[in-house]
Design an enzyme around this catalytic site. Sequence first.
Site, PDB file in Angstrom:
ATOM      1  N   SER A 182       0.826  -1.208   0.000  1.00  0.00           N
ATOM      2  CA  SER A 182       0.000   0.000   0.000  1.00  0.00           C
ATOM      3  C   SER A 182       0.862   1.261   0.000  1.00  0.00           C
ATOM      4  O   SER A 182       0.456   2.295  -0.527  1.00  0.00           O
ATOM      5  CB  SER A 182      -0.928   0.005   1.221  1.00  0.00           C
ATOM      6  N   ARG A 185     -12.923  11.448   7.207  1.00  0.00           N
ATOM      7  CA  ARG A 185     -13.244  10.455   6.180  1.00  0.00           C
ATOM      8  C   ARG A 185     -14.476   9.614   6.497  1.00  0.00           C
ATOM      9  O   ARG A 185     -15.225   9.248   5.590  1.00  0.00           O
ATOM     10  CB  ARG A 185     -12.040   9.532   5.958  1.00  0.00           C
ATOM     11  N   HIS A 215      -9.826   1.289   2.934  1.00  0.00           N
ATOM     12  CA  HIS A 215      -8.573   1.956   2.597  1.00  0.00           C
ATOM     13  C   HIS A 215      -7.509   1.772   3.670  1.00  0.00           C
ATOM     14  O   HIS A 215      -6.332   1.654   3.360  1.00  0.00           O
ATOM     15  CB  HIS A 215      -8.848   3.451   2.385  1.00  0.00           C
ATOM     16  N   ALA A 256       3.489   2.012  -1.686  1.00  0.00           N
ATOM     17  CA  ALA A 256       3.825   2.454  -3.034  1.00  0.00           C
ATOM     18  C   ALA A 256       2.632   3.092  -3.732  1.00  0.00           C
ATOM     19  O   ALA A 256       2.795   3.834  -4.703  1.00  0.00           O
ATOM     20  CB  ALA A 256       4.347   1.279  -3.857  1.00  0.00           C
ATOM     21  N   TRP A 257       1.425   2.799  -3.251  1.00  0.00           N
ATOM     22  CA  TRP A 257       0.212   3.334  -3.874  1.00  0.00           C
ATOM     23  C   TRP A 257      -0.261   4.622  -3.210  1.00  0.00           C
ATOM     24  O   TRP A 257      -1.186   5.267  -3.707  1.00  0.00           O
ATOM     25  CB  TRP A 257      -0.911   2.302  -3.802  1.00  0.00           C
ATOM     26  N   ARG A 312      -8.337   7.519  11.295  1.00  0.00           N
ATOM     27  CA  ARG A 312      -7.027   8.057  10.939  1.00  0.00           C
ATOM     28  C   ARG A 312      -7.133   9.419  10.269  1.00  0.00           C
ATOM     29  O   ARG A 312      -7.949   9.632   9.383  1.00  0.00           O
ATOM     30  CB  ARG A 312      -6.315   7.095   9.988  1.00  0.00           C
ATOM     31  N   HIS A 322     -12.146   4.809   2.388  1.00  0.00           N
ATOM     32  CA  HIS A 322     -11.856   6.028   1.638  1.00  0.00           C
ATOM     33  C   HIS A 322     -13.122   6.392   0.873  1.00  0.00           C
ATOM     34  O   HIS A 322     -13.688   5.561   0.169  1.00  0.00           O
ATOM     35  CB  HIS A 322     -10.688   5.819   0.667  1.00  0.00           C
TER      36      HIS A 322
END
Length: 532
Positions: free
Chosen positions: A51, A288, A347, A53-54, A382, A242
């Site tokens: 995750s 969120r 997410h 890297a994304w 978060r 998300h």
Amino acid sequence: MLTDNFRPQSFNGVDDIVIVGGGLAGLFCALKLAPRPVTILAAAPIGFGTSSAWAQGGIAAAMGQGDTVDKHVADTIAAGAGIVDEKVTRLMVSEAADRIHDLLGYGVPFDRDLEGKLILSREAAHSERRIVRVKGDMAGKAIMEALIASVRATPSIRVLEGYVVEELIREGRFIAGVVARPDAGQSKKRAVFPARAVVLCSGGIGHVYAVTTNPWEACGQGVGMAARIGAIVADPEFVQFHPTALDIGRDPAPLATEALRGEGATLVDRNGQRFMPAIHPDAELAPRDIVSRGVFASIEAGNGAFLDCREALGERFPEAFPTVYASCIGAGIDPVTQPIPVAPAVHYHMGGVLTDAEGRTSIDGLWAAGEVASTGVHGANRLASNSLLEAVVFAARIAESIKGSMPAAKLVGWGNTEGESDDPVTLADSPQLKALRRLMTDHVGVVRNREGLAHAIRRIAELERENTRLRFTNIVTTAKLITAGAWVRTESRGGHYRSDYPASDPALRHRTYLTLDEADGIIAELAETAAA
């Protein structure tokens, strides 16, 4: 703990520190441990299947003019809905600037202005511009590329790619090593790695659900493995959705970063009407969980949900957010001229294996960092871009903790064990996993209630009996803990929303701590109730 025949095999230079996972937390920890020899076991080639890297948004750090540690802490506490560990959060935020400078030292090309100063952006629920980014939405990719280059150039770090860790070995109260299956988990032999220290950096739980923005490797295995050897799991019920994953039928779902709304993009229904201003005073920049429920409600009402970037970004979109733009164009949507269809997707997991401020779990010799861990800094929800910060701060603290508790390296051997192969492709296609993912999305998702949770708990028990393969057992164990946590929390707070208990209960303003035995007790009690 192992039932297979263990055949030791010498391997010169192998240290007794094993890091499970090749994402941001794992690589950063290995670099901070250098020149101490370590072995990283990565399920996929490092840089893929993580995750980190994304990640599109960036890293939150109070480094701007007028911003302070106190403000960042306050924003984190506000987003966390009453159960953030303030002491640990202040520690994390206070070390943010140092970790940003570490990353710059490793070659991360954070965005700068003409004077060479870091460009800081704002995201939802942040009171200041404090997000350090790379080319708008490419922070995760750029950070990982820089760390991978540093890891490859560090002789003390041995990286074994394509090793899927299936079990943690415990002897008494101590960790004793891990068991992994090579060849991306397809080998019929399993490798045993004895270790005095194991650092679990295996990622999140996205693919426990049917709709997620996470790579396949984020399927909850780490939490499940740790729970199965008795580790305490904290806050498992708090799952962050998300609100703006691209609703284009892809698995995993591409992400429309939070930063788009930070730049002024709005959420509208199919008639072009904004719906968030009526839900929260911060509208699209609300926390969120609130935005996710707003998007979910609009879709459930048949009105759809779309992210409208035409006025806020327009022709600037391709250059400002190239990753999102490419995903949209690939789906036949031009975000310069068209609203983007979106939906909530799993997410991030605020819960995980319980750790202290040094990353230590309840099992001696087992540390955890990144999304698999629960440090207490996220609370029930978060704050955007705090996750990459948490990963580097606690990865560094774990390295110092290991150096302090294990000052001398001890070389060990490793061996192979026979075992049935769990091909990850086969696992992904298994009817039990597909049923589990759909079950979690439908009944343990954005909106939960007693009836749905009871059904989910009973069905999880059935699925566990139907498929006893090791990796599925790890995944279903994590699903069990999430659902049990949601069952006992009879209120709504942060990422956990129950329609039958829509208000927060002051008596439940505390963290959840669960063991697998306790979760199994909840399931057994429900089974008895159903049979009565």
